[in-house]
Design a protein around this motif. Structure first.
Motif, PDB file in Angstrom:
ATOM      1  N   ARG A  96      87.688  45.526  16.799  1.00 20.72           N
ATOM      2  CA  ARG A  96      87.539  46.178  18.107  1.00 20.72           C
ATOM      3  C   ARG A  96      86.619  47.386  17.952  1.00 20.72           C
ATOM      4  O   ARG A  96      86.782  48.208  17.051  1.00 20.72           O
ATOM      5  CB  ARG A  96      88.901  46.638  18.649  1.00 20.72           C
ATOM      6  CG  ARG A  96      88.780  47.418  19.949  1.00 20.72           C
ATOM      7  CD  ARG A  96      90.131  47.858  20.472  1.00 20.72           C
ATOM      8  NE  ARG A  96      89.977  48.695  21.647  1.00 20.72           N
ATOM      9  CZ  ARG A  96      91.008  49.154  22.365  1.00 20.72           C
ATOM     10  NH1 ARG A  96      92.247  48.850  22.034  1.00 20.72           N
ATOM     11  NH2 ARG A  96      90.778  49.913  23.432  1.00 20.72           N
ATOM     12  N   MET A  97      85.632  47.481  18.845  1.00 19.81           N
ATOM     13  CA  MET A  97      84.719  48.617  18.873  1.00 19.81           C
ATOM     14  C   MET A  97      84.577  49.068  20.325  1.00 19.81           C
ATOM     15  O   MET A  97      84.820  48.280  21.244  1.00 19.81           O
ATOM     16  CB  MET A  97      83.347  48.230  18.306  1.00 19.81           C
ATOM     17  CG  MET A  97      83.410  47.605  16.931  1.00 19.81           C
ATOM     18  SD  MET A  97      81.799  47.027  16.302  1.00 19.81           S
ATOM     19  CE  MET A  97      81.067  48.576  15.773  1.00 19.81           C
ATOM     20  N   ASP A  98      84.204  50.310  20.541  1.00 15.08           N
ATOM     21  CA  ASP A  98      83.903  50.710  21.914  1.00 15.08           C
ATOM     22  C   ASP A  98      82.844  51.795  21.954  1.00 15.08           C
ATOM     23  O   ASP A  98      82.427  52.319  20.924  1.00 15.08           O
ATOM     24  CB  ASP A  98      85.168  51.090  22.692  1.00 15.08           C
ATOM     25  CG  ASP A  98      85.678  52.490  22.398  1.00 15.08           C
ATOM     26  OD1 ASP A  98      85.117  53.179  21.531  1.00 15.08           O
ATOM     27  OD2 ASP A  98      86.650  52.908  23.040  1.00 15.08           O
ATOM     28  N   LEU A 184      84.635  46.351  23.042  1.00 14.38           N
ATOM     29  CA  LEU A 184      84.041  45.158  22.451  1.00 14.38           C
ATOM     30  C   LEU A 184      85.056  44.506  21.520  1.00 14.38           C
ATOM     31  O   LEU A 184      85.635  45.184  20.654  1.00 14.38           O
ATOM     32  CB  LEU A 184      82.786  45.518  21.651  1.00 14.38           C
ATOM     33  CG  LEU A 184      81.747  46.398  22.340  1.00 14.38           C
ATOM     34  CD1 LEU A 184      80.614  46.732  21.373  1.00 14.38           C
ATOM     35  CD2 LEU A 184      81.202  45.720  23.587  1.00 14.38           C
ATOM     36  N   PHE A 185      85.275  43.197  21.682  1.00 10.88           N
ATOM     37  CA  PHE A 185      86.238  42.482  20.859  1.00 10.88           C
ATOM     38  C   PHE A 185      85.555  41.326  20.141  1.00 10.88           C
ATOM     39  O   PHE A 185      84.803  40.552  20.752  1.00 10.88           O
ATOM     40  CB  PHE A 185      87.380  41.941  21.726  1.00 10.88           C
ATOM     41  CG  PHE A 185      88.184  43.005  22.413  1.00 10.88           C
ATOM     42  CD1 PHE A 185      89.203  43.675  21.750  1.00 10.88           C
ATOM     43  CD2 PHE A 185      87.911  43.357  23.734  1.00 10.88           C
ATOM     44  CE1 PHE A 185      89.928  44.666  22.374  1.00 10.88           C
ATOM     45  CE2 PHE A 185      88.631  44.341  24.370  1.00 10.88           C
ATOM     46  CZ  PHE A 185      89.652  45.006  23.696  1.00 10.88           C
ATOM     47  N   PHE A 186      85.835  41.206  18.839  1.00 13.33           N
ATOM     48  CA  PHE A 186      85.271  40.143  18.011  1.00 13.33           C
ATOM     49  C   PHE A 186      86.417  39.538  17.204  1.00 13.33           C
ATOM     50  O   PHE A 186      87.187  40.271  16.572  1.00 13.33           O
ATOM     51  CB  PHE A 186      84.209  40.694  17.062  1.00 13.33           C
ATOM     52  CG  PHE A 186      83.156  41.538  17.734  1.00 13.33           C
ATOM     53  CD1 PHE A 186      81.983  40.962  18.196  1.00 13.33           C
ATOM     54  CD2 PHE A 186      83.351  42.904  17.913  1.00 13.33           C
ATOM     55  CE1 PHE A 186      81.007  41.738  18.816  1.00 13.33           C
ATOM     56  CE2 PHE A 186      82.380  43.688  18.527  1.00 13.33           C
ATOM     57  CZ  PHE A 186      81.205  43.099  18.992  1.00 13.33           C
ATOM     58  N   SER A 187      86.534  38.217  17.194  1.00 11.71           N
ATOM     59  CA  SER A 187      87.622  37.594  16.444  1.00 11.71           C
ATOM     60  C   SER A 187      87.139  36.337  15.748  1.00 11.71           C
ATOM     61  O   SER A 187      86.182  35.685  16.174  1.00 11.71           O
ATOM     62  CB  SER A 187      88.786  37.258  17.377  1.00 11.71           C
ATOM     63  OG  SER A 187      88.409  36.288  18.342  1.00 11.71           O
ATOM     64  N   THR A 188      87.817  36.004  14.654  1.00  9.52           N
ATOM     65  CA  THR A 188      87.431  34.844  13.861  1.00  9.52           C
ATOM     66  C   THR A 188      88.622  34.399  13.021  1.00  9.52           C
ATOM     67  O   THR A 188      89.612  35.133  12.873  1.00  9.52           O
ATOM     68  CB  THR A 188      86.236  35.186  12.942  1.00  9.52           C
ATOM     69  OG1 THR A 188      85.843  34.026  12.234  1.00  9.52           O
ATOM     70  CG2 THR A 188      86.607  36.274  11.953  1.00  9.52           C
ATOM     71  N   LEU A 214      73.363  54.231  24.817  1.00  9.72           N
ATOM     72  CA  LEU A 214      74.684  53.725  24.436  1.00  9.72           C
ATOM     73  C   LEU A 214      74.952  54.066  22.976  1.00  9.72           C
ATOM     74  O   LEU A 214      74.109  53.843  22.115  1.00  9.72           O
ATOM     75  CB  LEU A 214      74.765  52.213  24.624  1.00  9.72           C
ATOM     76  CG  LEU A 214      74.871  51.684  26.055  1.00  9.72           C
ATOM     77  CD1 LEU A 214      74.971  50.160  26.029  1.00  9.72           C
ATOM     78  CD2 LEU A 214      76.072  52.270  26.776  1.00  9.72           C
ATOM     79  N   ARG A 215      76.144  54.603  22.703  1.00  7.30           N
ATOM     80  CA  ARG A 215      76.508  54.942  21.335  1.00  7.30           C
ATOM     81  C   ARG A 215      77.935  54.481  21.067  1.00  7.30           C
ATOM     82  O   ARG A 215      78.821  54.667  21.894  1.00  7.30           O
ATOM     83  CB  ARG A 215      76.407  56.459  21.105  1.00  7.30           C
ATOM     84  CG  ARG A 215      74.985  57.014  21.207  1.00  7.30           C
ATOM     85  CD  ARG A 215      74.104  56.505  20.078  1.00  7.30           C
ATOM     86  NE  ARG A 215      72.739  57.031  20.167  1.00  7.30           N
ATOM     87  CZ  ARG A 215      71.740  56.432  20.786  1.00  7.30           C
ATOM     88  NH1 ARG A 215      71.944  55.271  21.405  1.00  7.30           N
ATOM     89  NH2 ARG A 215      70.530  56.958  20.794  1.00  7.30           N
ATOM     90  N   LEU A 216      78.153  53.897  19.901  1.00  5.44           N
ATOM     91  CA  LEU A 216      79.485  53.433  19.524  1.00  5.44           C
ATOM     92  C   LEU A 216      80.368  54.617  19.152  1.00  5.44           C
ATOM     93  O   LEU A 216      79.909  55.593  18.548  1.00  5.44           O
ATOM     94  CB  LEU A 216      79.397  52.465  18.358  1.00  5.44           C
ATOM     95  CG  LEU A 216      78.732  51.125  18.691  1.00  5.44           C
ATOM     96  CD1 LEU A 216      78.362  50.386  17.411  1.00  5.44           C
ATOM     97  CD2 LEU A 216      79.643  50.272  19.564  1.00  5.44           C
ATOM     98  N   LYS A 220      87.079  54.868  17.062  1.00  2.00           N
ATOM     99  CA  LYS A 220      87.910  53.830  17.659  1.00  2.00           C
ATOM    100  C   LYS A 220      87.615  52.434  17.119  1.00  2.00           C
ATOM    101  O   LYS A 220      88.189  51.451  17.594  1.00  2.00           O
ATOM    102  CB  LYS A 220      87.747  53.849  19.186  1.00  2.00           C
ATOM    103  CG  LYS A 220      88.337  55.088  19.837  1.00  2.00           C
ATOM    104  CD  LYS A 220      88.360  54.965  21.344  1.00  2.00           C
ATOM    105  CE  LYS A 220      89.034  56.158  21.993  1.00  2.00           C
ATOM    106  NZ  LYS A 220      89.076  56.041  23.469  1.00  2.00           N
ATOM    107  N   THR A 221      86.740  52.335  16.133  1.00  2.00           N
ATOM    108  CA  THR A 221      86.498  51.040  15.497  1.00  2.00           C
ATOM    109  C   THR A 221      87.705  50.671  14.648  1.00  2.00           C
ATOM    110  O   THR A 221      88.173  51.484  13.846  1.00  2.00           O
ATOM    111  CB  THR A 221      85.240  51.090  14.610  1.00  2.00           C
ATOM    112  OG1 THR A 221      84.099  51.337  15.445  1.00  2.00           O
ATOM    113  CG2 THR A 221      85.040  49.788  13.869  1.00  2.00           C
TER     114      THR A 221
END
Length: 306
Positions: A96-98, A184-188, A214-216, A220-221
């Motif tokens: 998870r990132m935002d 942002l959600f990434f799964s595997t 835009l900056r991450l 919160k990662t």
């Protein structure tokens, strides 16, 4: 027909009024705060009824027809936090990132560049004046803000290229991607893939032409797996590939049903809404509540007046 003319017709007023609203738009906000879940206060910019009407017109008549990437799972018709979480339910690993200050980081220059690029798809005679009118009505002091009616719909469309690049990178790595507003959600199911992907995401965001700022939010990662609690848009992904509202919320629901007669009206409203949500996300939990407390008590909570 110029955008200002369309607005005047759609709002039932005249062009002079719309022109003035454009010039004075930043003064048509009331700034307030609401508590954040994890402490602190969130600033909200509340547009006046007049500005809100203009922004609603822009959403319906200007933004509605612009393309949105399928990975954008918030603010669109039929989009829910449940459906966003369900995309990732069968995974083993989650990243998870935002973004930091997502809406506020998008400038008037970003908005103008975007609208100038898509204007012809809105209207064949779209002009620079239309772009300026649009930007006047959606920005507060030259940036987007939380609370403006247009911000959610506009950012989904402005982030189309971002979503394309992230989705392509994820497809190559066999990763599922979704974006819920600034999350942002990434799964595997493959181990260590997401560690490599994290760097790719950083590079894509850094190289993005628009929105340029835009900056991450690195703090919160987070990486998680079935060994740890995995949450997506507030829902827990279980080891069985299902969705849950989580132990803490279940504990609170049980306690409030047990104390139903002593609850305040606001607590009863919260419980009603939460039970309706539970029935949608995790119906088995509601069935177990009925078995434990009886249909009459649980039914009374569900049917409580809003």
């Amino acid at each position: 027909m110029r955008l200002v003319e369309q607005l005047a017709t759609g709002m039932g007023t005249d062009m002079a009024y719309v022109d003035k609203l454009c010039r004075m738009a930043s003064t048509h906000y009331r700034i307030t705060t609401i508590p954040k879940k994890n402490g602190g206060r969130r600033v909200i910019w509340m547009p006046s009824p007049e500005l809100k009407a203009a922004q609603r017109f822009l959403v319906r008549r200007v933004l509605h027809g612009l393309r949105v990437h399928p990975a954008a799972r918030a603010y669109e018709p039929g989009a829910t936090i449940r459906e966003n979480a369900r995309l990732h339910a069968g995974s083993k690993y989650l990243l998870r990132m935002d973004f930091r200050k997502f809406f506020e980081s998008i400038s008037r220059d970003d908005v103008c560049a975007f609208m100038a690029g898509v204007g012809s798809s809105i209207h064949e005679h779209w002009t620079d004046e239309d772009t300026r009118t649009f930007a006047d009505l959606v920005c507060w002091r030259n940036r987007l803000v939380i609370g403006a009616v247009t911000s959610p719909s506009l950012t989904n469309r402005m982030c189309f290229e971002l979503d394309v690049q992230l989705a392509d990178a994820c497809a190559a790595a066999r990763v599922t991607y979704s974006r819920y507003a600034d999350d942002l959600f990434f799964s595997t199911t493959s181990q260590d893939v997401l560690r490599v992907l994290e760097q790719s995401v950083t590079e894509i965001v850094r190289s993005l032409e628009r929105p340029a700022s835009l900056r991450l939010n690195r703090r919160k990662t987070s990486h998680s797996s079935k060994r740890r609690r995995r949450t997506v848009t507030g829902l827990v992904l279980t080891c069985e590939g299902e969705l849950s509202i989580g132990r803490d919320k279940k504990r609170k629901v049980r306690a409030m049903i047990d104390q139903w007669d002593a609850l305040s009206e606001s607590d009863r409203r919260w419980l009603k809404g939460t039970l309706g949500f539970c029935r949608d996300v995790e119906p088995g939990f509601v069935d177990r509540l009925v078995l434990k407390y009886g249909a009459d008590r649980v039914g009374a909570a569900v049917s409580a007046r809003s």
